[in-house]
Design an enzyme around this catalytic site. Structure first.
Site, PDB file in Angstrom:
ATOM      1  N   ASP A  99       0.807  -1.227   0.000  1.00  0.00           N
ATOM      2  CA  ASP A  99       0.000   0.000   0.000  1.00  0.00           C
ATOM      3  C   ASP A  99       0.834   1.269   0.000  1.00  0.00           C
ATOM      4  OD1 ASP A  99       1.055  -0.071   2.530  1.00  0.00           O
ATOM      5  OD2 ASP A  99      -0.802  -0.694   3.505  1.00  0.00           O
ATOM      6  N   GLU A 121      -0.644  -9.046  -1.262  1.00  0.00           N
ATOM      7  CA  GLU A 121      -1.222  -8.498  -0.015  1.00  0.00           C
ATOM      8  C   GLU A 121      -2.427  -7.603  -0.351  1.00  0.00           C
ATOM      9  OE1 GLU A 121       0.399  -5.479   2.930  1.00  0.00           O
ATOM     10  OE2 GLU A 121       1.146  -7.312   3.841  1.00  0.00           O
ATOM     11  N   GLU A 135      -1.983   5.162   3.087  1.00  0.00           N
ATOM     12  CA  GLU A 135      -1.962   3.761   2.645  1.00  0.00           C
ATOM     13  C   GLU A 135      -3.342   3.213   2.286  1.00  0.00           C
ATOM     14  OE1 GLU A 135      -0.325   4.942   5.280  1.00  0.00           O
ATOM     15  OE2 GLU A 135       1.781   4.550   4.853  1.00  0.00           O
ATOM     16  N   HIS A 207       6.361   4.869  12.712  1.00  0.00           N
ATOM     17  CA  HIS A 207       6.675   5.746  11.576  1.00  0.00           C
ATOM     18  C   HIS A 207       5.450   6.293  10.847  1.00  0.00           C
ATOM     19  CE1 HIS A 207       5.482   2.836   8.441  1.00  0.00           C
ATOM     20  NE2 HIS A 207       5.897   1.922   9.273  1.00  0.00           N
ATOM     21  N   ARG A 209       2.467   8.176   9.069  1.00  0.00           N
ATOM     22  CA  ARG A 209       2.262   9.610   8.777  1.00  0.00           C
ATOM     23  C   ARG A 209       1.116  10.224   9.580  1.00  0.00           C
ATOM     24  NH1 ARG A 209       5.282   8.990   4.218  1.00  0.00           N
ATOM     25  NH2 ARG A 209       5.965  10.900   3.198  1.00  0.00           N
ATOM     26  N   HIS A 240      13.089   5.054  12.567  1.00  0.00           N
ATOM     27  CA  HIS A 240      12.841   5.197  11.130  1.00  0.00           C
ATOM     28  C   HIS A 240      13.500   6.487  10.633  1.00  0.00           C
ATOM     29  CE1 HIS A 240      10.619   5.589   7.380  1.00  0.00           C
ATOM     30  NE2 HIS A 240      10.143   4.368   7.540  1.00  0.00           N
TER      31      HIS A 240
HETATM   32  C1  UD1 Z   1       6.885   4.528   3.480  1.00  0.00           C
HETATM   33  C2  UD1 Z   1       5.464   4.229   3.027  1.00  0.00           C
HETATM   34  C3  UD1 Z   1       4.677   3.534   4.143  1.00  0.00           C
HETATM   35  C4  UD1 Z   1       5.436   2.319   4.655  1.00  0.00           C
HETATM   36  C5  UD1 Z   1       6.835   2.729   5.077  1.00  0.00           C
HETATM   37  C6  UD1 Z   1       7.646   1.520   5.468  1.00  0.00           C
HETATM   38  C7  UD1 Z   1       4.358   5.760   1.466  1.00  0.00           C
HETATM   39  C8  UD1 Z   1       3.682   7.072   1.306  1.00  0.00           C
HETATM   40  N1  UD1 Z   1       4.781   5.466   2.709  1.00  0.00           N
HETATM   41  O1  UD1 Z   1       6.804   5.492   4.540  1.00  0.00           O
HETATM   42  O2  UD1 Z   1       3.428   3.127   3.646  1.00  0.00           O
HETATM   43  O3  UD1 Z   1       4.742   1.785   5.750  1.00  0.00           O
HETATM   44  O4  UD1 Z   1       7.490   3.353   3.960  1.00  0.00           O
HETATM   45  O5  UD1 Z   1       8.791   1.905   6.166  1.00  0.00           O
HETATM   46  O6  UD1 Z   1       4.499   5.044   0.517  1.00  0.00           O
HETATM   47  N2  UD1 Z   1      14.404   7.642   4.290  1.00  0.00           N
HETATM   48  C9  UD1 Z   1      15.784   7.526   4.295  1.00  0.00           C
HETATM   49  N3  UD1 Z   1      16.315   6.309   3.958  1.00  0.00           N
HETATM   50  C10 UD1 Z   1      15.577   5.236   3.630  1.00  0.00           C
HETATM   51  C11 UD1 Z   1      14.184   5.369   3.664  1.00  0.00           C
HETATM   52  C12 UD1 Z   1      13.608   6.572   3.988  1.00  0.00           C
HETATM   53  O7  UD1 Z   1      16.484   8.479   4.565  1.00  0.00           O
HETATM   54  O8  UD1 Z   1      16.148   4.169   3.336  1.00  0.00           O
HETATM   55  C13 UD1 Z   1      13.807   8.962   4.650  1.00  0.00           C
HETATM   56  C14 UD1 Z   1      13.937   9.972   3.500  1.00  0.00           C
HETATM   57  O9  UD1 Z   1      14.128  11.253   4.036  1.00  0.00           O
HETATM   58  C15 UD1 Z   1      12.560   9.878   2.819  1.00  0.00           C
HETATM   59  C16 UD1 Z   1      11.688   9.705   4.052  1.00  0.00           C
HETATM   60  O10 UD1 Z   1      12.410   8.815   4.901  1.00  0.00           O
HETATM   61  O11 UD1 Z   1      12.241  11.013   2.049  1.00  0.00           O
HETATM   62  C17 UD1 Z   1      10.300   9.224   3.799  1.00  0.00           C
HETATM   63  O12 UD1 Z   1      10.272   8.056   2.985  1.00  0.00           O
HETATM   64  P1  UD1 Z   1       8.858   7.626   2.331  1.00  0.00           P
HETATM   65  O13 UD1 Z   1       9.051   6.327   1.611  1.00  0.00           O
HETATM   66  O14 UD1 Z   1       8.266   8.738   1.556  1.00  0.00           O
HETATM   67  O15 UD1 Z   1       7.924   7.457   3.583  1.00  0.00           O
HETATM   68  P2  UD1 Z   1       8.015   6.487   4.833  1.00  0.00           P
HETATM   69  O16 UD1 Z   1       7.623   7.294   6.005  1.00  0.00           O
HETATM   70  O17 UD1 Z   1       9.312   5.774   4.829  1.00  0.00           O
HETATM   71  N1  UDP Z   2      12.171  -4.118  10.098  1.00  0.00           N
HETATM   72  C1  UDP Z   2      13.552  -4.168   9.909  1.00  0.00           C
HETATM   73  N2  UDP Z   2      14.357  -3.336  10.657  1.00  0.00           N
HETATM   74  C2  UDP Z   2      13.848  -2.456  11.553  1.00  0.00           C
HETATM   75  C3  UDP Z   2      12.440  -2.390  11.714  1.00  0.00           C
HETATM   76  C4  UDP Z   2      11.626  -3.225  10.972  1.00  0.00           C
HETATM   77  O1  UDP Z   2      14.038  -4.958   9.100  1.00  0.00           O
HETATM   78  O2  UDP Z   2      14.642  -1.741  12.202  1.00  0.00           O
HETATM   79  C5  UDP Z   2      11.310  -4.993   9.271  1.00  0.00           C
HETATM   80  C6  UDP Z   2      10.272  -5.794  10.034  1.00  0.00           C
HETATM   81  O3  UDP Z   2      10.749  -7.080  10.323  1.00  0.00           O
HETATM   82  C7  UDP Z   2       9.092  -5.841   9.055  1.00  0.00           C
HETATM   83  C8  UDP Z   2       9.256  -4.620   8.200  1.00  0.00           C
HETATM   84  O4  UDP Z   2      10.576  -4.139   8.425  1.00  0.00           O
HETATM   85  O5  UDP Z   2       9.147  -6.967   8.189  1.00  0.00           O
HETATM   86  C9  UDP Z   2       8.244  -3.581   8.550  1.00  0.00           C
HETATM   87  O6  UDP Z   2       8.564  -2.385   7.917  1.00  0.00           O
HETATM   88  P1  UDP Z   2       7.942  -1.000   8.342  1.00  0.00           P
HETATM   89  O7  UDP Z   2       7.519  -1.038   9.757  1.00  0.00           O
HETATM   90  O8  UDP Z   2       8.936   0.030   7.922  1.00  0.00           O
HETATM   91  O9  UDP Z   2       6.720  -0.866   7.352  1.00  0.00           O
HETATM   92  P2  UDP Z   2       5.198  -1.355   7.432  1.00  0.00           P
HETATM   93  O10 UDP Z   2       5.177  -2.818   7.601  1.00  0.00           O
HETATM   94  O11 UDP Z   2       4.547  -0.599   8.541  1.00  0.00           O
HETATM   95  O12 UDP Z   2       4.660  -0.916   6.098  1.00  0.00           O
END
Ligand code: UD1
Ligand code: UDP
Length: 368
Positions: A99, A121, A135, A207, A209, A240
């Site tokens: 999502d 999923e 999401e 994490h 939003r 995160h």
């Molecule tokens: C995203 C997804 C969320 C998912 C989550 C899993 C969207 C809108 N959100 O949220 O559904 O649950 O990932 O973790 O699709 N960043 C880094 N390094 C990384 C990853 C992220 O620095 O490896 C930082 C960056 O500043 C980036 C910010 O996190 O711009 C946000 O990343 P983004 O994928 O937009 O949103 P998440 O909050 O990670």
């Molecule tokens: N996870 C990881 N390292 C971490 C935290 C979570 O590998 O420090 C893994 C966890 O086992 C799970 C997945 O990341 O499988 C969940 O990701 P996240 O919580 O970022 O996203 P969501 O599932 O909420 O979309």
């Protein structure tokens, strides 16, 4: 290779890589497939470490992540890039999971290019567009455009039927997060962080939003109270990297002696930390699915969930981003042995680790 079916598997964020890895590996093992892997890299480091762990090299990498990226620009940039990829690759089918913005844009781009899209999923719903944000909208859109709906549970199938999806297009597969977990959990898992083994470990992640701002501050206040009241616990919180999360966490919890803030853990060390933990406090989707399988109680920092199965079984509890509820429910689990045992039962409503196998079987039959 000419008669092989070209299957483009798309991953953007950490959880997509974890949940698609078993599917990608199973498809690659088939003689009739030509699997192409596209990383949008909506996440960078967090995606790369999972792909490395599972030994999957992307064939195409859009390297899309910007620091603190906004939803609209991320969506627009992804659509433009995906347009080029689909024109060049001309896949027979595209698969993506979950999502995120990556999944929603992939489904839309496939629709415009009239390429069949398989949603892994599928069918998770809260029926509230604001929770989780964005999401719920992403998965509704992806679902509306999908040719195949790989639903993890019977209740997700029911959600899709309620939206008018034909039963023939839905297959209940189990969640591939359990496939990935079983591929990993039996290995030697070093958390890689120095932990105090005399203390009970409370593992924390959040994490979402919709919790940015005051709700995050409430969660941090609750963690602080728990840490101060219970010197016999150690809270491990892999933060995160989203700046909206990271900045608040460090500001509010950075100076607390029994709270360890660390970078996101790699997947295997994180599973190791889950296995070592006494209790998990999280708003993560994936963690809600993994923890019950490992027999760990989860307090979910959300008011609603699209994963009601574990809540109904009593092994996951919703506490919201609510200071009093978090403190009260965590304290109960720390103090009351029988309340703890009732939640730490080791039951898994989300799958039997054959999810990827079932997805591959559907596609094999389709192309036969
Ligand atoms: C995203 C997804 C969320 C998912 C989550 C899993 C969207 C809108 N959100 O949220 O559904 O649950 O990932 O973790 O699709 N960043 C880094 N390094 C990384 C990853 C992220 O620095 O490896 C930082 C960056 O500043 C980036 C910010 O996190 O711009 C946000 O990343 P983004 O994928 O937009 O949103 P998440 O909050 O990670
Ligand atoms: N996870 C990881 N390292 C971490 C935290 C979570 O590998 O420090 C893994 C966890 O086992 C799970 C997945 O990341 O499988 C969940 O990701 P996240 O919580 O970022 O996203 P969501 O599932 O909420 O979309």
């Amino acid at each position: 290779m000419t008669n092989r079916k070209k299957i483009l598997c798309v991953v953007g964020t950490r959880p997509e890589a974890i949940k698609m890895a078993p599917v990608m590996l199973a498809l690659k093992a088939e003689s009739w497939t030509n699997v192409r892997v596209l990383a949008t890299a909506q996440h960078r480091h967090m995606l790369d470490q999972v792909m490395n762990f599972f030994g999957i090299e992307p064939d195409i990498d859009l390297n899309i992540m910007w620091p603190n990226q906004a939803l609209t620009t991320l969506t627009a940039r992804l659509l433009l890039e995906l347009d080029d990829v689909l024109l060049a690759e001309k896949p027979d089918v595209v698969l993506a999971q979950g999502d995120t913005t990556t999944v929603m844009t992939v489904a839309l781009a496939c629709f415009y290019h009239r390429i069949p899209f398989g949603h892994v999923e599928a069918g998770l719903r809260t029926w509230d567009m604001q929770n989780p944000f964005p999401e719920e909208a992403n998965r509704v859109i992806a679902g509306r455009l999908a040719r195949w709906h790989f639903a993890p549970t019977e209740s997700s199938r029911q959600n899709l039927l309620r939206e008018g999806v034909s039963n023939a297009d839905i297959v209940v597969t189990g969640n591939t997060v359990i496939d990935a977990l079983l591929m990993t959990a039996s290995k030697e898992l070093d958390v890689g962080i120095e932990l105090d083994d005399t203390k009970r470990l409370v593992l924390v992640t959040f994490h979402r939003r919709e919790n940015f701002g005051e709700p995050f501050r409430n969660i941090c206040r609750a963690l602080r109270t728990l840490a101060e009241r219970n010197p016999d616990i150690q809270i491990l919180y892999p933060v995160h990297p989203n700046p909206n999360v990271k900045d608040v966490a460090h500001e509010m919890l950075g100076d607390c002696s029994n709270i360890i803030l660390c970078e996101p853990l790699d997947y295997a060390p994180f599973i190791g930390a889950m296995k070592k933990s006494y209790l998990i406090i999280s708003d993560s989707g994936g963690v809600q699915e993994e923890a019950p399988a490992l027999g760990k109680p989860v307090l979910v920092l959300r008011d609603e969930t699209e994963r009601p199965e574990a809540v109904e079984m009593g092994v996951v509890k919703l506490v919201g981003p609510n200071y009093e509820r978090i403190v009260e429910e965590a304290q109960l689990l720390l103090d009351d042995e029988s309340a703890y045992r009732a939640m730490a039962r080791g039951v898994s409503p989300y799958g039997d680790s054959k999810g990827a196998e079932r997805i591959v079987a559907v596609l094999r039959e389709h192309f036969a």
